[in-house]
Motif scaffolding. Structure first.
Motif, PDB file in Angstrom:
ATOM      1  N   THR A 215       0.826  -1.206   0.000  1.00 43.40           N
ATOM      2  CA  THR A 215       0.000   0.000   0.000  1.00 43.40           C
ATOM      3  C   THR A 215       0.860   1.255   0.000  1.00 43.40           C
ATOM      4  O   THR A 215       0.610   2.201  -0.751  1.00 43.40           O
ATOM      5  CB  THR A 215      -0.946   0.006   1.222  1.00 43.40           C
ATOM      6  N   ALA A 216       1.898   1.256   0.832  1.00 38.81           N
ATOM      7  CA  ALA A 216       2.801   2.416   0.884  1.00 38.81           C
ATOM      8  C   ALA A 216       3.516   2.606  -0.450  1.00 38.81           C
ATOM      9  O   ALA A 216       3.705   3.736  -0.908  1.00 38.81           O
ATOM     10  CB  ALA A 216       3.811   2.240   2.009  1.00 38.81           C
ATOM     11  N   GLN A 217       3.900   1.503  -1.073  1.00 36.33           N
ATOM     12  CA  GLN A 217       4.591   1.582  -2.363  1.00 36.33           C
ATOM     13  C   GLN A 217       3.676   2.151  -3.442  1.00 36.33           C
ATOM     14  O   GLN A 217       4.088   2.986  -4.239  1.00 36.33           O
ATOM     15  CB  GLN A 217       5.078   0.191  -2.778  1.00 36.33           C
ATOM     16  N   ILE A 218       2.426   1.709  -3.464  1.00 38.98           N
ATOM     17  CA  ILE A 218       1.506   2.110  -4.525  1.00 38.98           C
ATOM     18  C   ILE A 218       0.940   3.508  -4.282  1.00 38.98           C
ATOM     19  O   ILE A 218       0.879   4.341  -5.197  1.00 38.98           O
ATOM     20  CB  ILE A 218       0.350   1.098  -4.647  1.00 38.98           C
ATOM     21  N   SER A 219       0.528   3.766  -3.044  1.00 36.71           N
ATOM     22  CA  SER A 219      -0.172   5.027  -2.748  1.00 36.71           C
ATOM     23  C   SER A 219       0.735   6.113  -2.203  1.00 36.71           C
ATOM     24  O   SER A 219       0.359   7.290  -2.197  1.00 36.71           O
ATOM     25  CB  SER A 219      -1.292   4.764  -1.740  1.00 36.71           C
ATOM     26  N   GLY A 220       1.902   5.715  -1.690  1.00 32.73           N
ATOM     27  CA  GLY A 220       2.780   6.689  -1.040  1.00 32.73           C
ATOM     28  C   GLY A 220       2.334   7.030   0.364  1.00 32.73           C
ATOM     29  O   GLY A 220       2.854   7.969   0.967  1.00 32.73           O
ATOM     30  N   ASN A 221       1.385   6.254   0.886  1.00 36.03           N
ATOM     31  CA  ASN A 221       0.834   6.515   2.220  1.00 36.03           C
ATOM     32  C   ASN A 221       1.631   5.765   3.279  1.00 36.03           C
ATOM     33  O   ASN A 221       1.431   4.572   3.491  1.00 36.03           O
ATOM     34  CB  ASN A 221      -0.639   6.100   2.260  1.00 36.03           C
TER      35      ASN A 221
ATOM     36  N   SER B 110       0.115   3.653   6.322  1.00 33.41           N
ATOM     37  CA  SER B 110      -0.408   2.297   6.187  1.00 33.41           C
ATOM     38  C   SER B 110       0.182   1.358   7.242  1.00 33.41           C
ATOM     39  O   SER B 110      -0.464   0.392   7.646  1.00 33.41           O
ATOM     40  CB  SER B 110      -0.140   1.745   4.786  1.00 33.41           C
TER      41      SER B 110
END
Length: 204
Positions: free
Chosen positions: A168-174, A177
């Protein structure tokens, strides 16, 4: 210095591994060829093949170093804490700190398993072993709260949360997560603790 890296000894072999690590992390394994690694490391092709019989061998060396450095960093982070639940939470805090690094490009092991999907491939197996090692660490931490079978089951569940947060962090930059995953992990732990209390009460 990155949480997933530590200062390594100098030398041409190490330069090749460090260059390959940076390129593979940013651009992927298949997208980066040997010639690119040679050019950016400033090492001769003959030298590369003196150290690594193939590109696959270089990938395996990269993953080995990555696992060792990340595992050492994670265990040191966990060992800052004494209370059992705080030590488990530290695993998620470590990931949150990693997600916030400017160099974060996702998990090199998840990416490797995706690019080398054959479960019999040495690179895929190396990725699977790394995930098992993280599961083992989680199981050790959970063993302070639960019996071994319960700890093992929860460890597998927490790994899913950790890896889900990473993707999730990789895809969204969030980067949040990681702590979102911790909220879910804490609920799983609390539910299991409640179940254990209920089972103990029923046995009397």
């Amino acid at each position: 210095m990155s949480l997933t890296q530590k200062k390594a000894p100098s030398g041409k072999r190490q330069r090749l591994i460090d260059t390959a690590t940076e390129l593979f992390a940013k651009e992927g394994y298949h997208a980066v060829g040997v010639d690119r690694i040679i050019m950016e490391s400033g090492v001769a092709k003959m030298t590369l093949y003196n150290h690594f019989a193939s590109k696959s061998d270089l990938v395996l060396a990269v993953l080995k170093q990555r696992e060792e450095s990340a595992a050492e960093s994670l265990r040191a982070y966990v060992n800052r804490h004494e209370q059992a639940l705080a030590r488990i939470r530290a695993v998620f805090l470590w990931h949150e700190a990693w997600f916030r690094e400017a160099t974060f490009c996702g998990c090199m092991f998840i990416n490797a398993a995706s690019e080398f999907p054959d479960h019999g491939d040495a690179i895929h197996r190396a990725s699977a072993v790394q995930k098992q090692h993280v599961t083992t660490l989680l199981g050790e931490l959970l063993a302070d709260l639960f019996e071994p079978p319960v700890a093992a089951r929860l460890a597998a569940q927490l790994l899913i949360l950790v890896d889900g947060a990473t993707v999730t962090a990789q895809i969204s930059g969030n980067s949040d997560s990681a702590m979102m995953a911790w909220d879910m992990a804490r609920q799983l732990i609390a539910l299991q603790q409640s179940a254990a209390v209920t089972a103990q009460a029923a046995s009397f």
